[in-house]
Scaffold this motif. Structure first.
Motif, PDB file in Angstrom:
ATOM      1  N   VAL A 136       5.945  -1.548  39.031  1.00  0.00           N
ATOM      2  CA  VAL A 136       6.210  -2.705  38.162  1.00  0.00           C
ATOM      3  C   VAL A 136       4.966  -3.071  37.348  1.00  0.00           C
ATOM      4  N   LEU A 137       3.807  -3.079  37.986  1.00  0.00           N
ATOM      5  CA  LEU A 137       2.582  -3.413  37.259  1.00  0.00           C
ATOM      6  C   LEU A 137       2.243  -2.339  36.220  1.00  0.00           C
ATOM      7  N   ASP A 138       2.503  -1.068  36.547  1.00  0.00           N
ATOM      8  CA  ASP A 138       2.319   0.002  35.563  1.00  0.00           C
ATOM      9  C   ASP A 138       3.277  -0.196  34.385  1.00  0.00           C
ATOM     10  N   HIS A 139       4.512  -0.561  34.683  1.00  0.00           N
ATOM     11  CA  HIS A 139       5.531  -0.821  33.667  1.00  0.00           C
ATOM     12  C   HIS A 139       5.052  -1.927  32.717  1.00  0.00           C
ATOM     13  N   PHE A 140       4.582  -3.041  33.270  1.00  0.00           N
ATOM     14  CA  PHE A 140       4.064  -4.148  32.458  1.00  0.00           C
ATOM     15  C   PHE A 140       2.898  -3.685  31.587  1.00  0.00           C
ATOM     16  N   ARG A 141       1.943  -2.973  32.181  1.00  0.00           N
ATOM     17  CA  ARG A 141       0.763  -2.502  31.446  1.00  0.00           C
ATOM     18  C   ARG A 141       1.172  -1.592  30.292  1.00  0.00           C
ATOM     19  N   ASP A 142       2.093  -0.666  30.563  1.00  0.00           N
ATOM     20  CA  ASP A 142       2.517   0.284  29.536  1.00  0.00           C
ATOM     21  C   ASP A 142       3.320  -0.400  28.426  1.00  0.00           C
ATOM     22  N   GLU A 143       4.078  -1.451  28.755  1.00  0.00           N
ATOM     23  CA  GLU A 143       4.781  -2.211  27.720  1.00  0.00           C
ATOM     24  C   GLU A 143       3.798  -2.880  26.765  1.00  0.00           C
TER      25      GLU A 143
ATOM     26  N   PHE B  10       6.190 -14.724  34.647  1.00  0.00           N
ATOM     27  CA  PHE B  10       5.120 -14.464  33.694  1.00  0.00           C
ATOM     28  C   PHE B  10       5.316 -15.295  32.438  1.00  0.00           C
ATOM     29  N   TRP B  11       4.234 -15.430  31.684  1.00  0.00           N
ATOM     30  CA  TRP B  11       4.309 -15.994  30.348  1.00  0.00           C
ATOM     31  C   TRP B  11       4.455 -14.822  29.391  1.00  0.00           C
TER      32      TRP B  11
ATOM     33  N   MET C 264       8.950 -16.809  31.804  1.00  0.00           N
ATOM     34  CA  MET C 264      10.072 -15.906  32.068  1.00  0.00           C
ATOM     35  C   MET C 264      10.050 -15.439  33.521  1.00  0.00           C
ATOM     36  N   THR C 265      11.187 -14.928  33.928  1.00  0.00           N
ATOM     37  CA  THR C 265      11.309 -14.260  35.218  1.00  0.00           C
ATOM     38  C   THR C 265      12.021 -12.937  34.982  1.00  0.00           C
ATOM     39  N   ALA C 266      11.492 -11.878  35.553  1.00  0.00           N
ATOM     40  CA  ALA C 266      12.133 -10.568  35.473  1.00  0.00           C
ATOM     41  C   ALA C 266      12.379 -10.060  36.885  1.00  0.00           C
ATOM     42  N   TYR C 267      13.592  -9.594  37.103  1.00  0.00           N
ATOM     43  CA  TYR C 267      13.963  -8.951  38.361  1.00  0.00           C
ATOM     44  C   TYR C 267      13.950  -7.453  38.106  1.00  0.00           C
ATOM     45  N   PHE C 268      13.079  -6.742  38.814  1.00  0.00           N
ATOM     46  CA  PHE C 268      13.039  -5.290  38.759  1.00  0.00           C
ATOM     47  C   PHE C 268      13.822  -4.814  39.982  1.00  0.00           C
ATOM     48  N   VAL C 269      15.046  -4.337  39.752  1.00  0.00           N
ATOM     49  CA  VAL C 269      15.982  -4.027  40.832  1.00  0.00           C
ATOM     50  C   VAL C 269      15.901  -2.540  41.179  1.00  0.00           C
ATOM     51  N   PHE C 270      15.813  -2.263  42.488  1.00  0.00           N
ATOM     52  CA  PHE C 270      15.704  -0.896  42.997  1.00  0.00           C
ATOM     53  C   PHE C 270      16.970  -0.531  43.762  1.00  0.00           C
ATOM     54  N   ASP C 271      17.332   0.760  43.709  1.00  0.00           N
ATOM     55  CA  ASP C 271      18.491   1.233  44.466  1.00  0.00           C
ATOM     56  C   ASP C 271      18.069   1.690  45.863  1.00  0.00           C
ATOM     57  N   ALA C 272      18.996   2.242  46.621  1.00  0.00           N
ATOM     58  CA  ALA C 272      18.733   2.662  48.001  1.00  0.00           C
ATOM     59  C   ALA C 272      17.717   3.802  48.074  1.00  0.00           C
TER      60      ALA C 272
ATOM     61  N   HIS D 113       2.622  -9.819  24.503  1.00  0.00           N
ATOM     62  CA  HIS D 113       1.960  -9.442  25.756  1.00  0.00           C
ATOM     63  C   HIS D 113       2.348 -10.427  26.858  1.00  0.00           C
ATOM     64  N   HIS D 114       1.938 -10.111  28.080  1.00  0.00           N
ATOM     65  CA  HIS D 114       2.319 -10.870  29.269  1.00  0.00           C
ATOM     66  C   HIS D 114       1.089 -11.490  29.915  1.00  0.00           C
ATOM     67  N   GLU D 115       1.326 -12.586  30.583  1.00  0.00           N
ATOM     68  CA  GLU D 115       0.322 -13.193  31.457  1.00  0.00           C
ATOM     69  C   GLU D 115       1.047 -13.488  32.774  1.00  0.00           C
ATOM     70  N   LEU D 116       0.709 -12.729  33.814  1.00  0.00           N
ATOM     71  CA  LEU D 116       1.402 -12.879  35.094  1.00  0.00           C
ATOM     72  C   LEU D 116       1.129 -14.235  35.726  1.00  0.00           C
ATOM     73  N   ILE D 117       2.158 -14.806  36.332  1.00  0.00           N
ATOM     74  CA  ILE D 117       2.060 -16.056  37.075  1.00  0.00           C
ATOM     75  C   ILE D 117       2.187 -15.764  38.573  1.00  0.00           C
ATOM     76  N   ALA D 118       3.217 -15.006  38.940  1.00  0.00           N
ATOM     77  CA  ALA D 118       3.451 -14.690  40.349  1.00  0.00           C
ATOM     78  C   ALA D 118       4.288 -13.423  40.456  1.00  0.00           C
ATOM     79  N   LEU D 119       4.155 -12.758  41.596  1.00  0.00           N
ATOM     80  CA  LEU D 119       4.940 -11.566  41.890  1.00  0.00           C
ATOM     81  C   LEU D 119       5.431 -11.696  43.325  1.00  0.00           C
ATOM     82  N   ARG D 120       6.740 -11.487  43.493  1.00  0.00           N
ATOM     83  CA  ARG D 120       7.352 -11.628  44.816  1.00  0.00           C
ATOM     84  C   ARG D 120       8.221 -10.410  45.113  1.00  0.00           C
ATOM     85  N   HIS D 121       8.441 -10.181  46.404  1.00  0.00           N
ATOM     86  CA  HIS D 121       9.262  -9.062  46.842  1.00  0.00           C
ATOM     87  C   HIS D 121      10.527  -9.572  47.510  1.00  0.00           C
TER      88      HIS D 121
END
Length: 188
Positions: free
Chosen positions: A19-26, A90-91, A114-122, A73-81
């Motif tokens: 997810v952090l790589d995804h944000f950085r690359d965006e 994030f902002w 904003m809030t983004a849900y990065f959803v993973f499969d099984a 660009h993004h400014e992270l606020i929090a990351l949860r699992h």
């Protein structure tokens, strides 16, 4: 695995890195690297009720949003699992320098929570980025930067209102409104 089972720490760490790589690359606008985080790119933007599904559609989404906001660009606020997702608050920040859908460029800066849900499969593959934000907060900032007292700005304001009216008549993507209630486990 039930909705109560949280994966092992190494799984959560791998998800978080992806997810952090995804944000950085965006932010770097490295679309090939960003898209490589998905086996099948899929974005759901709840505020606009749009779905961007597949490589071509997601690249189009990237093109359109970076045409409108080239410095986005993004400014992270929090990351949860969670059991099946990484949830990121994030902002999102940028300057409205190009058309955004049917909205003309206003030159205004914005900063929207904003809030983004990065959803993973099984199989621990990223299957969706689902984004939530208050579109009115963004629109207020985009329009708020225009000096409404100056007659030279009135044509932009008229175009902005027309664009908003046109966008309000668009139909939501059916995949976001035709949902099925999940079957949840009952714990005693």
């Amino acid at each position: 695995m039930s909705e109560f089972d949280i994966p092992a720490a190494e799984v959560l760490e791998a998800r978080q890195k992806l997810v952090l790589d995804h944000f950085r690359d965006e932010v770097a606008q490295d679309w090939d690297a960003t898209l490589s985080t998905f086996p099948h790119p899929h974005y759901e933007v709840i505020a606009t009720m749009t779905v961007h599904d597949g490589d071509s559609a997601v690249r189009g989404y990237y093109h359109d949003t970076r045409t409108a906001f080239p410095d986005q660009h993004h400014e992270l606020i929090a990351l949860r699992h969670s059991a099946d997702a990484v949830i990121v608050e994030f902002w999102l920040k940028g300057t409205h320098l190009g058309p955004f859908g049917k909205l003309p460029a206003t030159g205004s800066k914005f900063r929207v929570r904003m809030t983004a849900y990065f959803v993973f499969d099984a199989e621990e593959k990223l299957v969706c980025e689902r984004i939530y934000f208050d579109s009115l907060s963004m629109l207020k900032q985009l329009a708020g930067g225009i000096d409404k007292r100056k007659p030279k700005n009135w044509p932009v304001l008229v175009k902005l209102v027309r664009g908003l009216l046109a966008m309000s008549g668009e139909q939501p993507d059916r995949r976001l409104v035709e949902t099925t209630e999940p079957t949840l486990s009952a714990r005693s």
